[in-house]
Design an enzyme around this catalytic site. Structure first.
Site, PDB file in Angstrom:
ATOM      1  N   TYR A 146       0.980  -1.451   0.047  1.00  0.00           N
ATOM      2  CA  TYR A 146      -0.047   0.216  -0.073  1.00  0.00           C
ATOM      3  C   TYR A 146       1.051   1.300  -0.048  1.00  0.00           C
ATOM      4  O   TYR A 146       0.959   2.490  -0.460  1.00  0.00           O
ATOM      5  CB  TYR A 146      -0.851  -0.110   0.826  1.00  0.00           C
ATOM      6  CG  TYR A 146      -2.113  -0.709   1.125  1.00  0.00           C
ATOM      7  CD1 TYR A 146      -3.290  -0.807   0.391  1.00  0.00           C
ATOM      8  CD2 TYR A 146      -1.974  -1.997   1.088  1.00  0.00           C
ATOM      9  CE1 TYR A 146      -4.372  -1.388  -0.265  1.00  0.00           C
ATOM     10  CE2 TYR A 146      -3.040  -3.162   1.022  1.00  0.00           C
ATOM     11  CZ  TYR A 146      -4.640  -2.432   0.382  1.00  0.00           C
ATOM     12  OH  TYR A 146      -5.340  -4.154  -0.402  1.00  0.00           O
ATOM     13  N   GLU A 148      -8.560  -7.183   4.560  1.00  0.00           N
ATOM     14  CA  GLU A 148      -7.015  -8.548   4.395  1.00  0.00           C
ATOM     15  C   GLU A 148      -7.352  -9.607   5.577  1.00  0.00           C
ATOM     16  O   GLU A 148      -6.577 -10.699   5.239  1.00  0.00           O
ATOM     17  CB  GLU A 148      -7.067  -7.804   2.976  1.00  0.00           C
ATOM     18  CG  GLU A 148      -7.186  -7.177   2.286  1.00  0.00           C
ATOM     19  CD  GLU A 148      -6.528  -6.453   1.199  1.00  0.00           C
ATOM     20  OE1 GLU A 148      -5.071  -6.049   1.390  1.00  0.00           O
ATOM     21  OE2 GLU A 148      -7.240  -5.558   0.244  1.00  0.00           O
TER      22      GLU A 148
END
Length: 401
Positions: free
Chosen positions: A98, A140
């Protein structure tokens, strides 16, 4: 929730950013692949990049997320991201990806919008990104924990034990673990990713629905050979490879099951509407209902170009016949008279004749125009919008069109 200082900035700049998101995402992917070319070779779908559909889907997701933050600040936007989180888990994406994405996405915003991106604007949109990223990271992490695996540890070798032609362009592959242990449980409607090495050395990944009910011994996927037709992009790289090369005894890299289009427990009526290869998650649901001797009222709708193009046609009819409360409605664009199902209709599905109960739940899978049309019919018939669920094969363009 956005901070108080960022809300007015994002609200004021959302029209400009939203209008430029297509260009922003194009620049974002270009920048990221220049730094990390292996991501395009071994993680991202090269065909979706060539067609621009992945950029369009990302733009739609960012716009929807940002809009919800400013217009519905008291609601959790995590539901918007559930589909993305499941897709990421099926790919083995981890939290360390990310910062890379955020850096290139914000750089793309600055490159496209130029001087309009003041430090205040940059800070506000960086906050939007990290709210979205952290929601995905948390979702997640929960999925990995539920599966009992380390983050990203999703790939397992599976052996092909059976291969069967299900239509002229669709083949099913039955898979089992190589260590002799039972297959991992999944929920009816979920999918797995398959990672295939291509002749140029790239490893490309595609998702395929599990097309039977959960079984402790094997899984089954059904692969449609994808063809571009006009030569603008290559034919399906992975589907063609599997059609031409996957044989009994071969090993495939397969992910853990994922996906949020799943059949819930209960006894309320169901509407399972599919088109083309979209039949596969519906088969898993039907198979589960049949194996559990469900008494639920089930309306099964399927559309195809012709009976010849209808994968698992006989299996679908057999499963419906095993359910006392089920009915099958078939629609073919041509050659409906050749169908062994006496009630097959010609043309595209039109569901105005249905009389669904208000508590019905609908599941849709197929091309986007098909799902939009069916959803519209169901809403007009009184099915609540929250009870209509869908699965898109490929980038989710529902929010961007």
């Amino acid at each position: 929730m956005l901070s108080a200082q960022s809300v007015p900035v994002v609200r004021a700049t959302l029209p400009a950013v939203g209008a430029s998101l297509g260009t922003i995402t194009e620049v974002f992917y270009r920048r990221m692949f220049q730094e990390r070319p292996e991501l395009l070779r071994d993680l991202f779908n090269r065909t979706n990049q060539a067609t621009g559909s992945q950029r369009e889907a990302l733009a739609g997701a960012v716009a929807a997320f940002a809009t919800m933050l400013v217009e519905q600040p008291d609601e959790r936007p995590d539901a918007v991201l559930s589909r993305i989180a499941h897709k990421h888990v099926s790919l083995g994406v981890t939290a360390d990806s990310y910062p890379l994405v955020g850096r290139h996405l914000m750089a793309a915003v600055g490159e496209v919008l130029g001087d309009a991106v003041t430090p205040e604007v940059a800070a506000a949109w960086d906050e939007v990104y990290w709210l979205m990223a952290n929601a995905l990271i948390a979702a997640e992490a929960r999925l990995y924990a539920y599966a009992g695996v380390a983050d990203g540890d999703v790939w397992r070798p599976m052996e092909v034990t059976e291969r069967r032609l299900e239509a002229h362009d669709a083949v099913s592959l039955v898979l089992r673990r190589t260590d002799g242990l039972p297959t991992r449980p999944f929920l009816p409607g979920q999918y797995v990713s398959v990672r295939v090495e291509l002749p140029d050395g790239a490893h490309q990944i595609r998702q395929y629905s599990l097309s039977t009910a959960p079984d402790r011994k094997t899984w089954r996927i059904t692969v449609k050979r994808e063809t571009a037709g006009d030569g603008s992009v290559p034919d399906g790289e992975v589907s063609s490879r599997l059609h031409d090369n996957a044989q009994v005894g071969d090993l495939l890299d397969v992910s853990l099951p994922a996906g949020d289009l799943v059949l819930p427990d209960g006894d309320t009526p169901l509407i399972l509407a599919s088109a083309g290869i979209g039949i596969t998650p519906m088969l898993s649901m039907l198979d589960h209902l049949a194996r559990t001797s469900s008494a639920r009222q089930v309306t099964v709708v399927h559309a195809a170009r012709s009976p010849h193009d209808h994968p698992h046609r006989e299996e679908q009819a057999e499963l419906v016949a095993r359910l006392a409360g089920a009915e099958l409605q078939l629609w073919y664009e041509k050659d409906a008279h050749l169908s062994p199902h006496s009630g097959a209709r010609s043309g595209r599905p039109a569901l105005g004749h249905l009389r669904p109960r208000p508590d019905s739940t609908a599941y849709l899978c197929g091309p986007l125009p098909f799902m939009r049309a069916v959803r519209g019919d169901l809403l007009a018939l009184g099915v609540h919008p929250s009870a209509v669920h869908y699965e898109v094969f490929g980038p989710d363009l529902w929010l961007s069109r």
